[in-house]
Design an enzyme around this catalytic site. Structure first.
Site, PDB file in Angstrom:
ATOM      1  N   HIS A 288       0.818  -1.203   0.000  1.00 44.62           N
ATOM      2  CA  HIS A 288       0.000   0.000   0.000  1.00 44.62           C
ATOM      3  C   HIS A 288       0.855   1.258   0.000  1.00 44.62           C
ATOM      4  O   HIS A 288       0.753   2.088  -0.889  1.00 44.62           O
ATOM      5  CB  HIS A 288      -0.938  -0.013   1.216  1.00 44.62           C
ATOM      6  CG  HIS A 288      -1.996   1.034   1.140  1.00 44.62           C
ATOM      7  ND1 HIS A 288      -1.776   2.340   1.499  1.00 44.62           N
ATOM      8  CD2 HIS A 288      -3.277   0.977   0.725  1.00 44.62           C
ATOM      9  CE1 HIS A 288      -2.883   3.038   1.306  1.00 44.62           C
ATOM     10  NE2 HIS A 288      -3.810   2.233   0.836  1.00 44.62           N
TER      11      HIS A 288
ATOM     12  N   HIS B 153      -7.284  -1.769  -4.539  1.00 48.53           N
ATOM     13  CA  HIS B 153      -5.916  -1.388  -4.908  1.00 48.53           C
ATOM     14  C   HIS B 153      -5.309  -2.407  -5.868  1.00 48.53           C
ATOM     15  O   HIS B 153      -4.588  -2.032  -6.797  1.00 48.53           O
ATOM     16  CB  HIS B 153      -5.035  -1.257  -3.666  1.00 48.53           C
ATOM     17  CG  HIS B 153      -5.281   0.006  -2.904  1.00 48.53           C
ATOM     18  ND1 HIS B 153      -5.240   1.245  -3.490  1.00 48.53           N
ATOM     19  CD2 HIS B 153      -5.578   0.223  -1.604  1.00 48.53           C
ATOM     20  CE1 HIS B 153      -5.493   2.173  -2.587  1.00 48.53           C
ATOM     21  NE2 HIS B 153      -5.714   1.580  -1.435  1.00 48.53           N
TER      22      HIS B 153
HETATM   23 CO    CO Z   1      -5.758   2.688   0.377  1.00 49.46          CO
END
Ligand code: CO
Length: 231
Positions: free
Chosen positions: A124, A186
Site C-alpha cells: 500500500h 488497490h
Molecule cells: Co488505500
C-alpha cells in the site's frame, strides 16, 4: 482466516472488528451486520470474556495499526473489564519479522516463473515512518534473488523508481503480486487493470509483459501461518 483460527484454538470464541468505515458502510447497505473494533471488543467484554487477544491483519505498523493500539489501550482502563487484553504486532515490525515475511514471499513466488523473469510485490505505502519496511524488504529479497522487487501503490518506492530498476534488470516478463492482505480495489484498480495509470498499463507501455496475480496474502496458508504464530 476464521477457519484456521478456529482449528488452532478450538472452543475459544472468535469475533471480528472492521476498522474501515467504508467497508462497514458497504456491509450496512447490504443489510449485513459487522462490528467496528471498539464494538467488537465491548461485546466480548459484555460476554464476560476475561482474556482477549487482538490480532491485526495489517502488514506494517502504520497509522491504521496505531489506531488499533489506541483502541486496545482504551479498553485496558475499563472498570470491570478484561483481566488481560493483548495486542499482536502486524506482519512486519522487527528485523526478524522481515526475514519471516521475506521467506514467506519466497514461498509464494509464481510457480511458472523462470529465473530471468521479475516478480514485483506491491504494497500500500504511507507517509508514516513504518513505510521504510518496504524498501527494507526489497533489500532483503534482492539478497536472495536480484529479480525480486518491492513497490507501493500510494507512496515510495513509486512507479518511477521501480520502472528504472526493472528496465535495468533485463526482464521481459513481470509478475505483479499484491503485498496486501486482500486483493481489493488497490489490486484490481491500481496494480492490474486498464486504467492508464495502473502499474500494469505503465509497465506494458515500457514494453514489459505483465502477469498480475490477483490474490491477497490472506489467501495463502503460508501467511495465515505467520498471523497464527503471532496470535
Ligand atoms: Co488505500
Amino acid at each position: 482466516i476464521h477457519a484456521r483460527v478456529e482449528a488452532n484454538f478450538p472452543d475459544i470464541p472468535i469475533s471480528w472488528g472492521y476498522t474501515s468505515v467504508a467497508i462497514r458502510r458497504k456491509y450496512k447497505a447490504q443489510d449485513k451486520e459487522i462490528n467496528s473494533l471498539p464494538t467488537a471488543i465491548s461485546k466480548s467484554m459484555d460476554e464476560e470474556v476475561t482474556h482477549l487477544a487482538v490480532q491485526p491483519l495489517h502488514i506494517i505498523p502504520g497509522y491504521e495499526f496505531e489506531d488499533v493500539q489506541r483502541t486496545v489501550s482504551a479498553f485496558r482502563h475499563m472498570p470491570k473489564g478484561f483481566t488481560e487484553i493483548s495486542l499482536s504486532p502486524p506482519l512486519l515490525f522487527s528485523q526478524s519479522s522481515l526475514h519471516r515475511v521475506g521467506n514467506a514471499l519466497l514461498q509464494i513466488l509464481p510457480s511458472k516463473r523462470s529465473s530471468d523473469e521479475a516478480v514485483l510485490f506491491l504494497g500500500h505505502g504511507t507517509n508514516h515512518p513504518a513505510n521504510s519496511f518496504y524498501p527494507a524488504l526489497a533489500y532483503w529479497l534482492q539478497q536472495q534473488d536480484p529479480m525480486l522487487f518491492v513497490g507501493t501503490v500510494e507512496y515510495w518506492p513509486d512507479q518511477d523508481t521501480i520502472r528504472s530498476q526493472l528496465l535495468k534488470s533485463g526482464a521481459n516478463r513481470v509478475y505483479l503480486v499484491p503485498l496486501l492482505t486482500v486483493a481489493g480495489i488497490h489490486a484490481q484498480g491500481d496494480i492490474a487493470g486498464k486504467d492508464p495509470e495502473s502499474w500494469q498499463s505503465t509497465l506494458e507501455r515500457d514494453g514489459f509483459e505483465c502477469v498480475p496475480v490477483l490474490k491477497g496474502l490472506a489467501e495463502y496458508d503460508t501467511f495465515i501461518d505467520l498471523w497464527l504464530d503471532q496470535l
